[in-house]
Motif scaffolding. Structure first.
Motif, PDB file in Angstrom:
ATOM      1  N   LEU A  54       0.860  -1.416   0.146  1.00  0.00           N
ATOM      2  CA  LEU A  54      -0.001  -0.009   0.027  1.00  0.00           C
ATOM      3  C   LEU A  54       0.991   1.111  -0.030  1.00  0.00           C
ATOM      4  CD1 LEU A  54      -3.245   0.559   1.725  1.00  0.00           C
ATOM      5  CD2 LEU A  54      -1.372   2.318   2.256  1.00  0.00           C
ATOM      6  N   ARG A  55       0.531   2.156  -0.789  1.00  0.00           N
ATOM      7  CA  ARG A  55       1.178   3.516  -0.719  1.00  0.00           C
ATOM      8  C   ARG A  55       0.070   4.647  -0.791  1.00  0.00           C
ATOM      9  NH1 ARG A  55       3.329   4.635  -7.052  1.00  0.00           N
ATOM     10  NH2 ARG A  55       1.331   4.955  -7.942  1.00  0.00           N
ATOM     11  N   TRP A  56       0.344   5.878  -0.425  1.00  0.00           N
ATOM     12  CA  TRP A  56      -0.509   7.176  -0.610  1.00  0.00           C
ATOM     13  C   TRP A  56      -0.059   7.779  -1.817  1.00  0.00           C
ATOM     14  CZ3 TRP A  56      -4.685   7.365   2.510  1.00  0.00           C
ATOM     15  CH2 TRP A  56      -4.854   6.670   3.562  1.00  0.00           C
ATOM     16  N   ASN A  57      -1.242   8.073  -2.714  1.00  0.00           N
ATOM     17  CA  ASN A  57      -0.853   9.032  -3.931  1.00  0.00           C
ATOM     18  C   ASN A  57      -2.032  10.222  -3.901  1.00  0.00           C
ATOM     19  OD1 ASN A  57       0.234   9.948  -6.236  1.00  0.00           O
ATOM     20  ND2 ASN A  57      -1.374   8.691  -7.455  1.00  0.00           N
ATOM     21  N   ARG A  60      -5.063   9.546  -1.499  1.00  0.00           N
ATOM     22  CA  ARG A  60      -5.712   8.368  -1.783  1.00  0.00           C
ATOM     23  C   ARG A  60      -4.883   7.062  -1.288  1.00  0.00           C
ATOM     24  NH1 ARG A  60      -6.186  10.749  -6.551  1.00  0.00           N
ATOM     25  NH2 ARG A  60      -5.441   8.902  -7.532  1.00  0.00           N
ATOM     26  N   GLN A  62      -3.364   3.719  -2.432  1.00  0.00           N
ATOM     27  CA  GLN A  62      -3.395   2.656  -3.592  1.00  0.00           C
ATOM     28  C   GLN A  62      -2.669   1.382  -3.140  1.00  0.00           C
ATOM     29  OE1 GLN A  62      -1.266   5.304  -6.423  1.00  0.00           O
ATOM     30  NE2 GLN A  62      -3.135   5.662  -7.464  1.00  0.00           N
ATOM     31  N   ARG A 157       0.421  -2.952 -11.514  1.00  0.00           N
ATOM     32  CA  ARG A 157      -0.304  -1.860 -11.859  1.00  0.00           C
ATOM     33  C   ARG A 157      -0.786  -1.428 -10.082  1.00  0.00           C
ATOM     34  NH1 ARG A 157      -5.459  -1.916 -15.542  1.00  0.00           N
ATOM     35  NH2 ARG A 157      -3.853  -2.212 -16.978  1.00  0.00           N
ATOM     36  N   TRP A 158      -0.524  -0.103  -9.947  1.00  0.00           N
ATOM     37  CA  TRP A 158      -1.009   0.639  -8.759  1.00  0.00           C
ATOM     38  C   TRP A 158      -2.680   1.221  -8.952  1.00  0.00           C
ATOM     39  CZ3 TRP A 158       1.178   0.539  -4.100  1.00  0.00           C
ATOM     40  CH2 TRP A 158       2.525   0.249  -4.020  1.00  0.00           C
ATOM     41  N   VAL A 159      -3.383   0.860  -7.917  1.00  0.00           N
ATOM     42  CA  VAL A 159      -4.850   0.938  -8.238  1.00  0.00           C
ATOM     43  C   VAL A 159      -5.387   1.539  -7.025  1.00  0.00           C
ATOM     44  CG1 VAL A 159      -7.170  -0.432  -8.557  1.00  0.00           C
ATOM     45  CG2 VAL A 159      -5.034  -1.154  -9.642  1.00  0.00           C
ATOM     46  N   ASP A 160      -6.163   2.535  -7.172  1.00  0.00           N
ATOM     47  CA  ASP A 160      -6.916   3.135  -5.859  1.00  0.00           C
ATOM     48  C   ASP A 160      -7.585   2.005  -5.022  1.00  0.00           C
ATOM     49  OD1 ASP A 160      -5.893   5.315  -6.708  1.00  0.00           O
ATOM     50  OD2 ASP A 160      -8.015   6.592  -7.183  1.00  0.00           O
ATOM     51  N   LEU A 161      -7.414   1.863  -3.690  1.00  0.00           N
ATOM     52  CA  LEU A 161      -7.999   0.942  -2.755  1.00  0.00           C
ATOM     53  C   LEU A 161      -9.628   0.830  -2.973  1.00  0.00           C
ATOM     54  CD1 LEU A 161      -8.054  -1.325  -0.641  1.00  0.00           C
ATOM     55  CD2 LEU A 161      -7.907   0.534   1.060  1.00  0.00           C
ATOM     56  N   GLU A 163     -11.135   1.733  -5.652  1.00  0.00           N
ATOM     57  CA  GLU A 163     -11.740   1.020  -7.313  1.00  0.00           C
ATOM     58  C   GLU A 163     -11.420  -0.393  -6.976  1.00  0.00           C
ATOM     59  OE1 GLU A 163      -9.700   1.017 -11.518  1.00  0.00           O
ATOM     60  OE2 GLU A 163      -8.959   2.367 -10.342  1.00  0.00           O
TER      61      GLU A 163
END
Length: 210
Positions: A54-57, A60, A62, A157-161, A163
């Motif tokens: 998990l990361r924050w972008n 948000r 992700q 791929r980084w995806v919003d949590l 989403e």
């Protein structure tokens, strides 16, 4: 609070009826009572680990997802990084760190346990632990793992949590580790990470594993 507990009945006969590269098939004759004996077949499995990175972008959360071809279901699935506990003596946390690097070229500084589960307790010994990996960074180019076979085709791929969770509810994600891990991440986040357990928390696993 409800809780599963280890329970064993006497095994009066045991046979390994098939051996494979990743798992084996066993047959046990189990005595449930003085007058009741049953035969049970199951997959003898080493167990596995999976990781929600998990990361924050832009404020948000992700998560890192990988897509991998899965031949038995004839589909390419979006999954969280995962791998077998098939290296003798390797701790589950170390296996998780290794798999995250090998599958996504990522590493993390903070590790917690999200959820533990048996993948198919009626027919397999496989236990799977999902970790939450935070404070994520990329592995330097010269230290990256060279992937082979189906893994050579994987993309990250980084995806919003949000989403990803919506895709679960919409029937678009099917990998069980991804479904459980992402829903557990959303639940833990909503509770300000209070449900997380230490990375070395006790883990109930089958003594009948491979």
């Amino acid at each position: 609070m409800i809780a599963d507990k280890p329970t064993s009945f006497p095994v009066v006969a045991h046979d390994r009826v098939w051996r494979g590269a990743v798992f084996d098939m066993d047959e046990d004759r189990v005595q449930l009572s003085e007058n009741t004996t049953v035969v049970r077949h199951y997959v003898a499995h080493t167990g596995a680990v999976a990781i929600v990175a998990l990361r924050w972008n832009d404020g948000r959360p992700q998560v890192a997802l990988v897509n991998q071809y899965r031949h038995p279901v004839q589909a390419t699935l979006w999954e969280i990084p995962a791998g077998l506990l098939d290296k003798p003596g390797e701790r589950p946390l170390d296996a998780a760190k290794r798999e995250l690097k090998e599958e996504t070229d990522l590493e993390a500084q903070r590790w917690d346990v999200l959820v533990d589960f048996f993948t198919s307790p009626g027919g397999s010994t496989e236990a799977l632990r999902i970790y939450l990996a935070r404070e994520v960074s990329e592995v330097p180019l010269g230290e990256r793992f060279e992937r082979e076979d189906e893994e050579a085709l994987m993309q990250t791929r980084w995806v919003d949590l949000e989403e990803a969770v919506a895709a679960i509810h919409g029937g678009q994600l099917h990998n069980p580790s991804a479904v459980m891990g992402l829903l557990a991440t959303k639940s833990a986040l909503d509770k300000d990470w209070a449900p997380l357990r230490p990375s070395d928390a006790p883990w109930m696993r089958s003594p009948l594993g491979r």
